[in-house]
Scaffold this motif. Structure first.
Motif, PDB file in Angstrom:
ATOM      1  N   THR A   1      37.304  29.743  49.375  1.00 59.69           N
ATOM      2  CA  THR A   1      38.570  30.479  49.435  1.00 59.69           C
ATOM      3  C   THR A   1      38.336  31.903  49.905  1.00 59.69           C
ATOM      4  O   THR A   1      37.228  32.448  49.831  1.00 59.69           O
ATOM      5  N   LEU A   2      39.418  32.538  50.347  1.00 61.13           N
ATOM      6  CA  LEU A   2      39.374  33.937  50.731  1.00 61.13           C
ATOM      7  C   LEU A   2      39.057  34.815  49.524  1.00 61.13           C
ATOM      8  O   LEU A   2      38.383  35.846  49.645  1.00 61.13           O
ATOM      9  N   ASP A   3      39.532  34.404  48.350  1.00 63.54           N
ATOM     10  CA  ASP A   3      39.215  35.164  47.126  1.00 63.54           C
ATOM     11  C   ASP A   3      37.709  35.216  46.889  1.00 63.54           C
ATOM     12  O   ASP A   3      37.178  36.258  46.477  1.00 63.54           O
ATOM     13  N   GLU A   4      37.011  34.117  47.150  1.00 60.59           N
ATOM     14  CA  GLU A   4      35.561  34.103  46.958  1.00 60.59           C
ATOM     15  C   GLU A   4      34.867  35.051  47.925  1.00 60.59           C
ATOM     16  O   GLU A   4      33.878  35.700  47.568  1.00 60.59           O
ATOM     17  N   VAL A   5      35.376  35.143  49.150  1.00 61.24           N
ATOM     18  CA  VAL A   5      34.790  36.068  50.124  1.00 61.24           C
ATOM     19  C   VAL A   5      34.983  37.507  49.653  1.00 61.24           C
ATOM     20  O   VAL A   5      34.048  38.327  49.690  1.00 61.24           O
ATOM     21  N   ILE A   6      36.194  37.836  49.223  1.00 59.34           N
ATOM     22  CA  ILE A   6      36.468  39.194  48.751  1.00 59.34           C
ATOM     23  C   ILE A   6      35.622  39.510  47.520  1.00 59.34           C
ATOM     24  O   ILE A   6      35.059  40.609  47.400  1.00 59.34           O
ATOM     25  N   ASP A   7      35.489  38.549  46.616  1.00 57.56           N
ATOM     26  CA  ASP A   7      34.648  38.752  45.431  1.00 57.56           C
ATOM     27  C   ASP A   7      33.199  39.004  45.824  1.00 57.56           C
ATOM     28  O   ASP A   7      32.515  39.844  45.216  1.00 57.56           O
ATOM     29  N   PHE A   8      32.710  38.288  46.843  1.00 57.35           N
ATOM     30  CA  PHE A   8      31.329  38.471  47.269  1.00 57.35           C
ATOM     31  C   PHE A   8      31.096  39.901  47.741  1.00 57.35           C
ATOM     32  O   PHE A   8      30.136  40.559  47.323  1.00 57.35           O
ATOM     33  N   TYR A   9      31.962  40.397  48.622  1.00 62.75           N
ATOM     34  CA  TYR A   9      31.762  41.764  49.126  1.00 62.75           C
ATOM     35  C   TYR A   9      32.045  42.812  48.051  1.00 62.75           C
ATOM     36  O   TYR A   9      31.528  43.923  48.130  1.00 62.75           O
ATOM     37  N   SER A  10      32.839  42.444  47.063  1.00 62.87           N
ATOM     38  CA  SER A  10      33.115  43.373  45.974  1.00 62.87           C
ATOM     39  C   SER A  10      31.949  43.499  45.008  1.00 62.87           C
ATOM     40  O   SER A  10      31.607  44.599  44.562  1.00 62.87           O
ATOM     41  N   SER A  11      31.277  42.366  44.710  1.00 59.23           N
ATOM     42  CA  SER A  11      30.246  42.442  43.668  1.00 59.23           C
ATOM     43  C   SER A  11      29.040  41.548  43.899  1.00 59.23           C
ATOM     44  O   SER A  11      28.103  41.575  43.097  1.00 59.23           O
ATOM     45  N   GLY A  12      29.001  40.774  44.992  1.00 54.33           N
ATOM     46  CA  GLY A  12      27.962  39.760  45.120  1.00 54.33           C
ATOM     47  C   GLY A  12      26.921  39.983  46.189  1.00 54.33           C
ATOM     48  O   GLY A  12      26.027  39.137  46.359  1.00 54.33           O
ATOM     49  N   VAL A  13      26.998  41.064  46.950  1.00 51.09           N
ATOM     50  CA  VAL A  13      26.019  41.299  48.019  1.00 51.09           C
ATOM     51  C   VAL A  13      24.624  41.393  47.421  1.00 51.09           C
ATOM     52  O   VAL A  13      24.380  42.157  46.491  1.00 51.09           O
ATOM     53  N   LEU A  41      35.785  46.448  44.042  1.00 53.84           N
ATOM     54  CA  LEU A  41      37.234  46.550  44.118  1.00 53.84           C
ATOM     55  C   LEU A  41      37.879  46.176  42.793  1.00 53.84           C
ATOM     56  O   LEU A  41      37.432  45.257  42.104  1.00 53.84           O
ATOM     57  N   SER A  42      38.962  46.853  42.481  1.00 53.54           N
ATOM     58  CA  SER A  42      39.754  46.487  41.311  1.00 53.54           C
ATOM     59  C   SER A  42      40.544  45.221  41.608  1.00 53.54           C
ATOM     60  O   SER A  42      40.641  44.777  42.763  1.00 53.54           O
ATOM     61  N   ALA A  43      41.111  44.645  40.575  1.00 52.22           N
ATOM     62  CA  ALA A  43      41.928  43.440  40.771  1.00 52.22           C
ATOM     63  C   ALA A  43      43.105  43.729  41.700  1.00 52.22           C
ATOM     64  O   ALA A  43      43.467  42.897  42.547  1.00 52.22           O
ATOM     65  N   ASP A  44      43.710  44.910  41.546  1.00 49.19           N
ATOM     66  CA  ASP A  44      44.832  45.269  42.419  1.00 49.19           C
ATOM     67  C   ASP A  44      44.381  45.433  43.861  1.00 49.19           C
ATOM     68  O   ASP A  44      45.074  44.996  44.796  1.00 49.19           O
ATOM     69  N   ASP A  45      43.210  46.054  44.059  1.00 45.51           N
ATOM     70  CA  ASP A  45      42.700  46.225  45.417  1.00 45.51           C
ATOM     71  C   ASP A  45      42.380  44.878  46.064  1.00 45.51           C
ATOM     72  O   ASP A  45      42.624  44.671  47.252  1.00 45.51           O
ATOM     73  N   ARG A  46      41.842  43.974  45.281  1.00 45.01           N
ATOM     74  CA  ARG A  46      41.519  42.649  45.819  1.00 45.01           C
ATOM     75  C   ARG A  46      42.782  41.923  46.257  1.00 45.01           C
ATOM     76  O   ARG A  46      42.818  41.299  47.323  1.00 45.01           O
ATOM     77  N   ALA A  47      43.820  42.000  45.440  1.00 44.03           N
ATOM     78  CA  ALA A  47      45.083  41.346  45.789  1.00 44.03           C
ATOM     79  C   ALA A  47      45.695  41.969  47.041  1.00 44.03           C
ATOM     80  O   ALA A  47      46.230  41.265  47.907  1.00 44.03           O
ATOM     81  N   ALA A  48      45.608  43.306  47.127  1.00 44.10           N
ATOM     82  CA  ALA A  48      46.167  43.995  48.292  1.00 44.10           C
ATOM     83  C   ALA A  48      45.387  43.645  49.553  1.00 44.10           C
ATOM     84  O   ALA A  48      45.978  43.383  50.613  1.00 44.10           O
ATOM     85  N   LEU A  49      44.053  43.632  49.459  1.00 48.86           N
ATOM     86  CA  LEU A  49      43.236  43.307  50.619  1.00 48.86           C
ATOM     87  C   LEU A  49      43.520  41.886  51.104  1.00 48.86           C
ATOM     88  O   LEU A  49      43.639  41.630  52.310  1.00 48.86           O
ATOM     89  N   LYS A  50      43.652  40.965  50.179  1.00 53.04           N
ATOM     90  CA  LYS A  50      43.977  39.588  50.550  1.00 53.04           C
ATOM     91  C   LYS A  50      45.333  39.527  51.258  1.00 53.04           C
ATOM     92  O   LYS A  50      45.493  38.825  52.272  1.00 53.04           O
ATOM     93  N   ALA A  51      46.314  40.263  50.756  1.00 48.06           N
ATOM     94  CA  ALA A  51      47.638  40.266  51.378  1.00 48.06           C
ATOM     95  C   ALA A  51      47.552  40.814  52.803  1.00 48.06           C
ATOM     96  O   ALA A  51      48.200  40.291  53.724  1.00 48.06           O
TER      97      ALA A  51
END
Length: 454
Positions: A385-397, A420-430
Motif C-alpha cells: 500500500t501507499l501507506d506502507e511506502v510513506i511509513d518506510f520513508y517516515s521511519s524505516g530507512v 512524519l506525524s499521523a496528520d502529515d502522513r494523511a496529508a502527504l497521501k492525499a
C-alpha cells in the motif's frame, strides 16, 4: 481531455480469418532467394509443398520439434499442436539447403480494431503542456536517450503502430503475453502483481515499472537497474527475455512478416511496408514517449507556463500534503512537475540488499504520476500500500554503506528519516492522490486495440 482523432484517414482493419496459411513475404520487398515464411494456426490442418529447384527434396529436417507436423515426399502435412516457430531445411544434396519457415500461431488470437482516423498523440501532432515539457528538460545533456528521441521523432502513425505492437500477444514466443500484459493502462502502465508473469507462467525477476512520463527520464537509463540507455533498446529486452516473452529477434521479424495487418501499419509509419526489428523498436519507443499524464488535479494547477502553480482547487488536506511533500525533501529526488527520478539511488530498503540493481543496491524509480493506483511498490513489490511506502520513508530507512547522500543526516551520516506525524502522513497521501490522471488511465489512444468489446 478526450483524445482527438487526426484529420487524415489511416485505415480500418477488418478481422482476418486465422485458419490455414496467411501469406508469405510481400512481393513488394521480398529478397531474391530469401527463405519463404508461411503461417499456420494451432489445431488447424496445414499442408505445404516444399520448394527445391522444381524437384522433390530428398533431404528434409523439420525442427526444432515436429509439433504435430510430418514430411512425406516433399510435402509438410499435419495439425500444429502449439504456437512456435519451426523451420524445414530441405535439399536434393546435403550441401545445398533450402530453408522454409513456418510460424504457428495460437488459435484464440484477436485482430486489432483501429479507427478510420488515427488518434493524435502528445509529442506528435499534439503538444506537451509547457509545465511538463519544461520540467523534463532540467538536465540539458546529449544523453543516448536524447539523441535517440531526436533521431526517431514521434508521429501519430508511428505511435499507432507502436500501440498495436505493445498489445499484440504474437510478440511472445507462444502468443501468451504482450507488453501490455505487465503494463496495465488502468494501473498507470504498471502491474498490480508483485511479480509479473512471463509467457510460460513463471514469475519475472522484478516488479514491472510504471511507464507514465518515461519520455522525461532522458539521462539515466531505463529499467530499475538502468541497463537500457534508450527506449529503443529498452523495448526489445523484455521481448528477448527467456522468462518474459521468450522471442529471439530474428524469429520476431519472421513472425511479424506473416501477420496481415502489419504491412499497412509499417507503411503508414515509415513510408514502406518493410518490417524490420529496427522499425519495430522505433515504433514501440514512439508509443512509450506519448504516455504523458496531463489531466490530473495537480496538472490543472498550471494554468499558464509563466505563472506559479495555483493549488486553490485542491482540498485543504491535499494542499497541506503538497507542503509536506516539499518541506520533507521529496522534491529533491522526485523533481520537477513530472515527478521523475534522475538516476538510480540506494534508498535504504535493506541493510544488505540481495538484489544489487544498478550497483550497490541502487534502483531508479518511475515517475510518481498515478502512484496511488499502481500498488504494490518498489523493485520487488514489497510494499502493498501507499501507506506502507510513506511509513518506510517516515521511519524505516535502513543504514547501509551505500545509502544515498540525500537520505543521510549531514551531521551524523545516519539515515535521514522523515518522522512524519499521523496528520502529515494523511496529508502527504492525499497529495499523492492528486497525481492520478483518470483521463490517462482510460484514454482510447492508449488502450488495448485487441480487446473484445461485445
Amino acid at each position: 481531455m478526450p483524445a482527438r482523432p487526426a484529420r487524415a484517414i489511416l485505415l480500418l482493419l477488418s478481422p482476418v480469418a486465422t485458419t490455414g496459411a496467411w501469406n508469405v513475404y510481400s512481393s513488394a520487398y521480398e529478397r531474391e532467394n530469401a527463405p519463404r515464411i508461411f503461417s499456420a494456426v494451432v489445431d488447424s490442418p496445414f499442408t505445404l509443398k516444399l520448394r527445391n529447384s522444381g524437384a522433390t527434396p530428398q533431404h528434409v529436417v523439420l525442427g526444432p520439434v515436429p509439433n504435430g507436423l510430418r514430411v512425406a515426399e516433399g510435402v509438410i502435412k499435419g495439425t500444429p499442436a502449439k504456437a512456435m516457430i519451426m523451420h524445414a531445411v530441405a535439399g536434393n544434396a546435403p550441401g545445398i539447403p533450402d530453408t522454409t519457415w513456418i510460424v504457428v500461431f495460437a488459435s484464440s488470437l484477436d485482430n486489432p480494431v483501429l479507427p478510420r482516423e488515427p488518434y493524435r498523440y502528445r509529442g506528435a501532432s499534439l503538444d506537451i503542456p509547457p509545465h511538463l515539457a519544461q520540467g523534463g528538460l532540467r538536465f540539458v545533456v546529449e544523453s543516448p536517450e536524447v539523441l535517440a528521441a531526436r533521431a526517431n521523432p514521434t508521429t501519430d502513425a508511428g505511435a499507432a503502430l507502436g500501440r498495436v505492437l505493445f498489445y499484440d500477444r504474437r510478440l511472445s514466443a507462444n502468443d501468451a503475453v504482450s507488453c501490455g500484459s505487465c503494463h496495465d493502462q488502468s494501473a498507470g502502465f504498471g502491474d498490480t502483481a508483485r511479480l509479473s508473469r512471463g509467457h510460460k507462467g513463471q514469475d519475472t525477476r522484478r516488479h514491472s515499472m510504471a511507464l507514465a512520463n518515461v519520455r522525461f527520464a532522458t539521462g539515466g537509463g531505463f529499467f530499475w537497474d538502468q541497463r537500457a540507455k534508450t527506449l529503443e533498446q529498452q523495448v526489445l529486452m523484455p521481448i528477448q527475455d527467456p522468462i518474459e516473452m521468450g522471442m529471439a529477434l530474428p524469429d520476431l521479424e519472421r513472425k511479424l512478416n506473416v501477420i496481415p495487418y502489419y504491412p499497412a501499419l509499417y507503411a503508414a509509419a515509415f513510408g514502406s511496408p518493410e518490417i524490420t526489428i529496427e522499425r519495430t523498436a522505433r515504433a514501440l519507443a514512439q508509443f512509450l514517449r506519448t504516455l504523458v499524464t496531463t489531466d490530473s488535479p495537480f496538472d490543472r494547477a498550471f494554468t499558464s507556463p509563466n505563472v506559479a502553480a495555483d493549488l486553490t482547487h485542491l482540498t485543504e488536506l491535499e494542499r497541506a500534503g503538497s507542503i509536506v511533500f516539499r518541506r520533507s525533501g521529496c522534491t529533491v529526488c522526485h523533481f520537477s512537475s513530472t515527478q521523475i527520478v534522475a538516476s538510480a539511488m540506494n534508498s535504504g530498503l535493506d541493510a544488505e540488499p540481495s538484489d544489487t540493481g544498478a550497483g550497490r543496491g541502487s534502483f531508479r524509480a518511475p515517475s510518481l504520476r498515478n502512484v496511488a493506483v499502481r500498488a504494490p511498490y518498489m523493485h520487488d513489490g514489497r510494499f502493498k500500500t501507499l501507506d506502507e511506502v510513506i511509513d518506510f520513508y517516515s521511519s524505516g530507512v535502513k543504514a547501509n554503506p551505500h545509502l544515498d547522500v540525500r537520505l543521510r543526516n549531514r551531521a551524523t551520516q545516519e539515515p535521514r528519516r522523515l518522522e512524519l506525524s499521523a496528520d502529515d502522513r494523511a496529508a502527504l497521501k492525499a497529495f499523492l492522490h492528486t497525481l492520478t490522471d483518470s483521463t490517462f488511465l482510460s484514454a482510447p489512444e492508449f488502450s488495448d486495440p485487441f480487446r473484445r468489446r461485445d
